[in-house]
Design a protein around this motif. Structure first.
Motif, PDB file in Angstrom:
ATOM      1  N   SER A  54       4.878 -31.255  37.294  1.00  0.00           N
ATOM      2  CA  SER A  54       3.514 -30.899  36.865  1.00  0.00           C
ATOM      3  C   SER A  54       2.633 -32.135  36.710  1.00  0.00           C
ATOM      4  O   SER A  54       1.415 -32.036  36.764  1.00  0.00           O
ATOM      5  N   ARG A  55       3.230 -33.281  36.545  1.00  0.00           N
ATOM      6  CA  ARG A  55       2.474 -34.539  36.392  1.00  0.00           C
ATOM      7  C   ARG A  55       2.177 -35.208  37.729  1.00  0.00           C
ATOM      8  O   ARG A  55       1.371 -36.141  37.776  1.00  0.00           O
ATOM      9  N   LEU A  56       2.833 -34.781  38.807  1.00  0.00           N
ATOM     10  CA  LEU A  56       2.687 -35.430  40.108  1.00  0.00           C
ATOM     11  C   LEU A  56       1.566 -34.791  40.917  1.00  0.00           C
ATOM     12  O   LEU A  56       1.510 -33.567  41.058  1.00  0.00           O
ATOM     13  N   ASN A  57       0.697 -35.612  41.473  1.00  0.00           N
ATOM     14  CA  ASN A  57      -0.397 -35.136  42.310  1.00  0.00           C
ATOM     15  C   ASN A  57       0.118 -34.531  43.613  1.00  0.00           C
ATOM     16  O   ASN A  57       1.183 -34.894  44.102  1.00  0.00           O
ATOM     17  N   GLY A  58      -0.685 -33.632  44.179  1.00  0.00           N
ATOM     18  CA  GLY A  58      -0.460 -33.134  45.520  1.00  0.00           C
ATOM     19  C   GLY A  58       0.261 -31.804  45.599  1.00  0.00           C
ATOM     20  O   GLY A  58       0.779 -31.274  44.612  1.00  0.00           O
ATOM     21  N   TYR A  59       0.232 -31.273  46.819  1.00  0.00           N
ATOM     22  CA  TYR A  59       0.966 -30.064  47.200  1.00  0.00           C
ATOM     23  C   TYR A  59       2.328 -30.544  47.662  1.00  0.00           C
ATOM     24  O   TYR A  59       2.434 -31.323  48.615  1.00  0.00           O
ATOM     25  N   LYS A  60       3.389 -30.104  46.969  1.00  0.00           N
ATOM     26  CA  LYS A  60       4.704 -30.700  47.144  1.00  0.00           C
ATOM     27  C   LYS A  60       5.684 -29.752  47.844  1.00  0.00           C
ATOM     28  O   LYS A  60       5.931 -28.649  47.371  1.00  0.00           O
ATOM     29  N   THR A  61       6.236 -30.246  48.965  1.00  0.00           N
ATOM     30  CA  THR A  61       7.259 -29.528  49.717  1.00  0.00           C
ATOM     31  C   THR A  61       8.559 -30.315  49.592  1.00  0.00           C
ATOM     32  O   THR A  61       8.578 -31.526  49.825  1.00  0.00           O
ATOM     33  N   LEU A  62       9.640 -29.629  49.241  1.00  0.00           N
ATOM     34  CA  LEU A  62      10.958 -30.265  49.111  1.00  0.00           C
ATOM     35  C   LEU A  62      11.863 -29.825  50.245  1.00  0.00           C
ATOM     36  O   LEU A  62      12.002 -28.627  50.513  1.00  0.00           O
ATOM     37  N   ILE A  63      12.479 -30.784  50.907  1.00  0.00           N
ATOM     38  CA  ILE A  63      13.608 -30.520  51.793  1.00  0.00           C
ATOM     39  C   ILE A  63      14.841 -30.907  50.975  1.00  0.00           C
ATOM     40  O   ILE A  63      14.949 -32.052  50.513  1.00  0.00           O
ATOM     41  N   LEU A  64      15.710 -29.952  50.763  1.00  0.00           N
ATOM     42  CA  LEU A  64      16.849 -30.183  49.872  1.00  0.00           C
ATOM     43  C   LEU A  64      17.724 -31.334  50.356  1.00  0.00           C
ATOM     44  O   LEU A  64      18.105 -31.395  51.525  1.00  0.00           O
ATOM     45  N   GLY A  65      18.046 -32.234  49.417  1.00  0.00           N
ATOM     46  CA  GLY A  65      18.975 -33.325  49.676  1.00  0.00           C
ATOM     47  C   GLY A  65      20.359 -32.960  49.181  1.00  0.00           C
ATOM     48  O   GLY A  65      20.559 -31.917  48.543  1.00  0.00           O
ATOM     49  N   ASN A  66      21.322 -33.825  49.441  1.00  0.00           N
ATOM     50  CA  ASN A  66      22.703 -33.535  49.047  1.00  0.00           C
ATOM     51  C   ASN A  66      22.839 -33.366  47.536  1.00  0.00           C
ATOM     52  O   ASN A  66      23.691 -32.604  47.076  1.00  0.00           O
ATOM     53  N   HIS A  67      21.999 -34.023  46.738  1.00  0.00           N
ATOM     54  CA  HIS A  67      22.064 -33.866  45.274  1.00  0.00           C
ATOM     55  C   HIS A  67      21.189 -32.723  44.767  1.00  0.00           C
ATOM     56  O   HIS A  67      21.153 -32.458  43.568  1.00  0.00           O
ATOM     57  N   ASP A  68      20.464 -32.050  45.661  1.00  0.00           N
ATOM     58  CA  ASP A  68      19.608 -30.917  45.274  1.00  0.00           C
ATOM     59  C   ASP A  68      20.260 -29.576  45.593  1.00  0.00           C
ATOM     60  O   ASP A  68      19.850 -28.557  45.068  1.00  0.00           O
ATOM     61  N   ARG A  69      21.239 -29.574  46.472  1.00  0.00           N
ATOM     62  CA  ARG A  69      21.756 -28.327  47.036  1.00  0.00           C
ATOM     63  C   ARG A  69      22.630 -27.521  46.077  1.00  0.00           C
ATOM     64  O   ARG A  69      22.963 -26.384  46.375  1.00  0.00           O
TER      65      ARG A  69
END
Length: 177
Positions: free
Chosen positions: A68-83
């Motif tokens: 919520s503090r980060l600017n912009g429209y944010k798209t995440l591609i899952l990384g090995n530590h996100d999956r």
């Protein structure tokens, strides 16, 4: 005008990453706050950011507070530590879009977390993260890990300038955009 940025491997909340990658921070709190400030000094409210994985090891509430503090429209591609967390977990935390797979951007750029095998005849440039301070040589890979970019997102324009310089130095024609 909306700008597009790429970044990866913030590892918000991950204390051990400071030692693993020799990050210039004393504490995880200092690391988190510094990376949030660097992001917001670079990215405007209406800009688009592709985060290429390994965003946070924190719980949903703390991750959501950072997002919520980060600017912009944010798209995440899952990384090995996100999956280990579902796509809906990341959407609930605050990403506007989440992909479990790579994304083709502008018909020429393959966005992934881990670098993909790319031989010199493949028609793509792989923009990736995952390997932190390491770097693949050649014109088919572009590493956007925070360690390479002073802990802030890198613009599409800067990527194109770097690729054009590399291609001119190698005698190859410039990349399409």
């Amino acid at each position: 005008m909306t700008k597009v940025y790429f970044t990866s491997d913030h590892h918000f909340g991950h204390k051990a990453i400071i030692d693993y990658e020799s990050r210039p921070f004393e504490t995880v709190e200092q690391m988190n706050e510094s990376m949030i400030a660097s992001w917001n000094q670079t990215v405007g409210q209406t800009d688009q950011v592709f985060h290429l994985g390994d965003f946070s090891s924190l719980g949903k509430e703390e991750t959501s507070q950072i997002l919520s503090r980060l600017n912009g429209y944010k798209t995440l591609i899952l990384g090995n530590h996100d999956r280990d967390r579902s796509r809906s977990w990341w959407l609930d935390a605050g990403f506007q879009e989440v992909s479990g797979n790579g994304i083709i951007y502008k018909d020429f750029f393959l966005l992934t977390h881990e670098p993909m095998y790319m031989n010199r005849h493949m028609p793509y440039v792989n923009i990736h993260g995952h390997i932190h301070g390491q770097k693949y040589e050649g014109i088919n890979h572009f590493n956007v890990c925070v360690e390479h970019w002073n802990y802030k997102p890198v613009s599409f324009e800067a990527i194109m300038e770097a690729l054009t310089s590399q291609q001119e130095a190698s005698g190859n024609p410039p990349a399409e955009s």
